[in-house]
Design a protein around this motif. Sequence first.
Motif, PDB file in Angstrom:
ATOM      1  N   VAL A 101      11.329  55.094  31.463  1.00  0.00           N
ATOM      2  CA  VAL A 101      11.544  55.847  32.696  1.00  0.00           C
ATOM      3  C   VAL A 101      11.836  57.290  32.327  1.00  0.00           C
ATOM      4  CG1 VAL A 101      12.989  56.124  34.735  1.00  0.00           C
ATOM      5  CG2 VAL A 101      12.399  53.823  33.921  1.00  0.00           C
ATOM      6  N   LEU A 102      11.021  58.198  32.821  1.00  0.00           N
ATOM      7  CA  LEU A 102      11.229  59.615  32.548  1.00  0.00           C
ATOM      8  C   LEU A 102      12.217  60.189  33.542  1.00  0.00           C
ATOM      9  CD1 LEU A 102       7.556  60.733  31.852  1.00  0.00           C
ATOM     10  CD2 LEU A 102       9.291  59.992  30.216  1.00  0.00           C
ATOM     11  N   ALA A 103      12.640  61.408  33.293  1.00  0.00           N
ATOM     12  CA  ALA A 103      13.566  62.085  34.199  1.00  0.00           C
ATOM     13  C   ALA A 103      12.900  62.297  35.546  1.00  0.00           C
ATOM     14  CB  ALA A 103      13.993  63.439  33.593  1.00  0.00           C
ATOM     15  N   ALA A 104      13.713  62.570  36.572  1.00  0.00           N
ATOM     16  CA  ALA A 104      13.187  62.780  37.922  1.00  0.00           C
ATOM     17  C   ALA A 104      12.144  63.887  37.919  1.00  0.00           C
ATOM     18  CB  ALA A 104      14.327  63.136  38.884  1.00  0.00           C
ATOM     19  N   GLY A 105      11.059  63.631  38.611  1.00  0.00           N
ATOM     20  CA  GLY A 105       9.980  64.613  38.661  1.00  0.00           C
ATOM     21  C   GLY A 105       9.068  64.559  37.475  1.00  0.00           C
ATOM     22  N   GLY A 106       9.243  63.542  36.611  1.00  0.00           N
ATOM     23  CA  GLY A 106       8.434  63.473  35.404  1.00  0.00           C
ATOM     24  C   GLY A 106       7.092  62.818  35.595  1.00  0.00           C
ATOM     25  N   ALA A 107       6.798  62.352  36.751  1.00  0.00           N
ATOM     26  CA  ALA A 107       5.499  61.706  36.970  1.00  0.00           C
ATOM     27  C   ALA A 107       4.393  62.729  36.840  1.00  0.00           C
ATOM     28  CB  ALA A 107       5.467  61.052  38.349  1.00  0.00           C
ATOM     29  N   THR A 108       3.357  62.368  36.074  1.00  0.00           N
ATOM     30  CA  THR A 108       2.253  63.302  35.853  1.00  0.00           C
ATOM     31  C   THR A 108       1.156  63.169  36.890  1.00  0.00           C
ATOM     32  OG1 THR A 108       1.227  61.698  34.387  1.00  0.00           O
ATOM     33  CG2 THR A 108       2.669  63.337  33.378  1.00  0.00           C
ATOM     34  N   VAL A 109       1.104  62.042  37.576  1.00  0.00           N
ATOM     35  CA  VAL A 109       0.087  61.816  38.596  1.00  0.00           C
ATOM     36  C   VAL A 109       0.788  61.363  39.871  1.00  0.00           C
ATOM     37  CG1 VAL A 109      -1.964  60.499  39.246  1.00  0.00           C
ATOM     38  CG2 VAL A 109      -1.590  61.134  36.850  1.00  0.00           C
ATOM     39  N   PRO A 110       0.515  61.982  41.008  1.00  0.00           N
ATOM     40  CA  PRO A 110       1.170  61.562  42.248  1.00  0.00           C
ATOM     41  C   PRO A 110       0.718  60.170  42.675  1.00  0.00           C
ATOM     42  CG  PRO A 110      -0.571  63.135  42.719  1.00  0.00           C
ATOM     43  CD  PRO A 110      -0.437  63.099  41.225  1.00  0.00           C
ATOM     44  N   GLY A 111       1.603  59.462  43.347  1.00  0.00           N
ATOM     45  CA  GLY A 111       1.275  58.111  43.816  1.00  0.00           C
ATOM     46  C   GLY A 111       2.024  57.800  45.087  1.00  0.00           C
ATOM     47  N   GLY A 112       1.529  56.798  45.820  1.00  0.00           N
ATOM     48  CA  GLY A 112       2.134  56.437  47.099  1.00  0.00           C
ATOM     49  C   GLY A 112       2.726  55.043  47.114  1.00  0.00           C
ATOM     50  N   GLN A 113       2.919  54.418  45.934  1.00  0.00           N
ATOM     51  CA  GLN A 113       3.501  53.080  45.817  1.00  0.00           C
ATOM     52  C   GLN A 113       2.611  51.979  46.412  1.00  0.00           C
ATOM     53  OE1 GLN A 113       6.464  52.534  44.162  1.00  0.00           O
ATOM     54  NE2 GLN A 113       6.382  54.722  43.676  1.00  0.00           N
ATOM     55  N   HIS A 114       1.372  52.321  46.789  1.00  0.00           N
ATOM     56  CA  HIS A 114       0.495  51.299  47.360  1.00  0.00           C
ATOM     57  C   HIS A 114       0.106  50.253  46.327  1.00  0.00           C
ATOM     58  CE1 HIS A 114       0.228  53.604  51.020  1.00  0.00           C
ATOM     59  NE2 HIS A 114      -0.222  54.669  50.362  1.00  0.00           N
ATOM     60  N   GLY A 115      -0.049  50.677  45.083  1.00  0.00           N
ATOM     61  CA  GLY A 115      -0.425  49.729  44.043  1.00  0.00           C
ATOM     62  C   GLY A 115       0.632  48.672  43.806  1.00  0.00           C
ATOM     63  N   LEU A 116       1.910  49.067  43.823  1.00  0.00           N
ATOM     64  CA  LEU A 116       2.987  48.097  43.624  1.00  0.00           C
ATOM     65  C   LEU A 116       3.056  47.120  44.790  1.00  0.00           C
ATOM     66  CD1 LEU A 116       5.777  50.430  42.186  1.00  0.00           C
ATOM     67  CD2 LEU A 116       4.091  49.055  40.952  1.00  0.00           C
ATOM     68  N   VAL A 117       2.823  47.640  45.994  1.00  0.00           N
ATOM     69  CA  VAL A 117       2.768  46.747  47.153  1.00  0.00           C
ATOM     70  C   VAL A 117       1.616  45.747  46.996  1.00  0.00           C
ATOM     71  CG1 VAL A 117       2.350  46.635  49.645  1.00  0.00           C
ATOM     72  CG2 VAL A 117       3.819  48.423  48.707  1.00  0.00           C
ATOM     73  N   GLY A 118       0.472  46.235  46.498  1.00  0.00           N
ATOM     74  CA  GLY A 118      -0.666  45.349  46.283  1.00  0.00           C
ATOM     75  C   GLY A 118      -0.368  44.267  45.260  1.00  0.00           C
ATOM     76  N   ILE A 119       0.404  44.620  44.202  1.00  0.00           N
ATOM     77  CA  ILE A 119       0.778  43.616  43.206  1.00  0.00           C
ATOM     78  C   ILE A 119       1.588  42.501  43.858  1.00  0.00           C
ATOM     79  CG2 ILE A 119       2.235  43.216  41.175  1.00  0.00           C
ATOM     80  CD1 ILE A 119       1.354  45.946  40.147  1.00  0.00           C
ATOM     81  N   ARG A 120       2.561  42.878  44.678  1.00  0.00           N
ATOM     82  CA  ARG A 120       3.389  41.867  45.353  1.00  0.00           C
ATOM     83  C   ARG A 120       2.535  40.995  46.286  1.00  0.00           C
ATOM     84  NH1 ARG A 120       7.113  46.391  45.533  1.00  0.00           N
ATOM     85  NH2 ARG A 120       8.987  45.911  44.291  1.00  0.00           N
ATOM     86  N   GLU A 121       1.612  41.630  46.997  1.00  0.00           N
ATOM     87  CA  GLU A 121       0.764  40.863  47.919  1.00  0.00           C
ATOM     88  C   GLU A 121      -0.129  39.874  47.171  1.00  0.00           C
ATOM     89  OE1 GLU A 121      -1.341  43.809  50.101  1.00  0.00           O
ATOM     90  OE2 GLU A 121       0.306  44.197  51.512  1.00  0.00           O
ATOM     91  N   ARG A 122      -0.694  40.314  46.051  1.00  0.00           N
ATOM     92  CA  ARG A 122      -1.548  39.404  45.274  1.00  0.00           C
ATOM     93  C   ARG A 122      -0.735  38.231  44.738  1.00  0.00           C
ATOM     94  NH1 ARG A 122      -6.506  41.688  44.077  1.00  0.00           N
ATOM     95  NH2 ARG A 122      -6.667  43.949  44.370  1.00  0.00           N
ATOM     96  N   ALA A 123       0.450  38.519  44.227  1.00  0.00           N
ATOM     97  CA  ALA A 123       1.288  37.439  43.684  1.00  0.00           C
ATOM     98  C   ALA A 123       1.671  36.452  44.785  1.00  0.00           C
ATOM     99  CB  ALA A 123       2.535  38.031  43.032  1.00  0.00           C
ATOM    100  N   ALA A 124       2.082  36.965  45.952  1.00  0.00           N
ATOM    101  CA  ALA A 124       2.483  36.087  47.052  1.00  0.00           C
ATOM    102  C   ALA A 124       1.305  35.250  47.543  1.00  0.00           C
ATOM    103  CB  ALA A 124       3.057  36.917  48.196  1.00  0.00           C
TER     104      ALA A 124
END
Length: 410
Positions: free
Chosen positions: A349-372
């Motif tokens: 985990v990098l420091a706050a603001g360390g993300a190099t590519v912006p994201g909207g958390q949709h991929g993590l939601v998709g992971i949960r949906e696929r698992a469920a």
Amino acid sequence: MRTIARRGRGVALLIGGALIDLCAVVNVPGAADYSVVAGEPTVSISAFGTALVLFAGVLWASVLWRNQWPFLALIAGGVLALIGVSYLLLLVGSVYCARKYPARIVQLSAITIATVVLFVIREALTTWGGALSWFFATRVDAGESTWVVASIVVALISLIVVAAIVLASRARSRAVENETRADYEQSRADSLTEETIRQAERERIARDMHDALAHRLSVVSLHAGALEGAPGDSTQHIARTVREQTHAALQDMRGLIGELRSGPVPSTPSSMRALGAMVSELRNSGIAIHAYVVIEGAERASAQLDSAVYRIGQEALTNAMKHAASEPIDLFVHASPQDGVRIRVVNPVLAAGGATVPGGQHGLVGIRERAAALGGKAWIGAHEASFIVDVTLPWQDREQSSLSSNGAHQ
């Protein structure tokens, strides 16, 4: 055919009712002349009785329109009952009125019962009556009190028969109505089921498109950023990686759009067996990945499980690259029919603001949906300076999935 049968029943009612009232006209005083010929009592229809017979025949013609205007038969029957001929046409009109106007069945019942009761009381207390003795007796004046009782019994039986016919008709109408409603609800349920299936398929394709393109474009974005400050000798390598990832993203998009159009365009394979190739591709592009991938019996896995393992691993790596591109990523994948599937991706985990590519958390939601969707579990979050995506899925054989699909369609 139904119209012909309906008209045939109407003609039969007209002829039968007119013949019965031909004999019942003797109920009206003055309609018949009683005499004794050779010691035997006889009855002859008078001129007045003949006129009543013709009048009754005209009124009975109302049964030909009993379905369209049942009140016409009811009123005509009421006239015959008030005159004193019979209440048979009244009963016929009551049945068809009850069928067409079920909300008025209480009023119709009261009118019919009251008219029949008054008819019987008049026969019992006045000179009206005599039809029953004409039908069944050999002597007109025999057992007058007996014919009064018989008249009451016939009236009760007639009312009971009419009530039974009305109740049976209402029960049949309700059955037809319930069957029609059931067919409508079934059709509606089938339509909703088809729409649900289509919506689920659209959501699946949307998830695949997001996972595939997000992965490719994340790699492109990372290398494009590196290209900005790269020395001259590494520019060629980075540019080649950007070109390869852009080309792969285009291939993914073509495949997924081909699915949407149901056309012949082949989609990019998303199988757990392609995880090794994906890891090698990322390593060649400069991403540090420590991978442990062991897959057994992939050919036995259902298409849903096979695709889900690849897409979950792809999205988890994409998420790690977005937030810790310069740090090593740990990938653990173990899949077998005996133990199920375990996917674990860990990145610092990098420091706050360390993300190099912006994201909207949709991929993590998709992971949960696929698992469920496959009955599995997904734990996603930060733990001790690391971000962890940990997914477990139950194994699903190809034959098992096919049987479940067939059962759902049935």
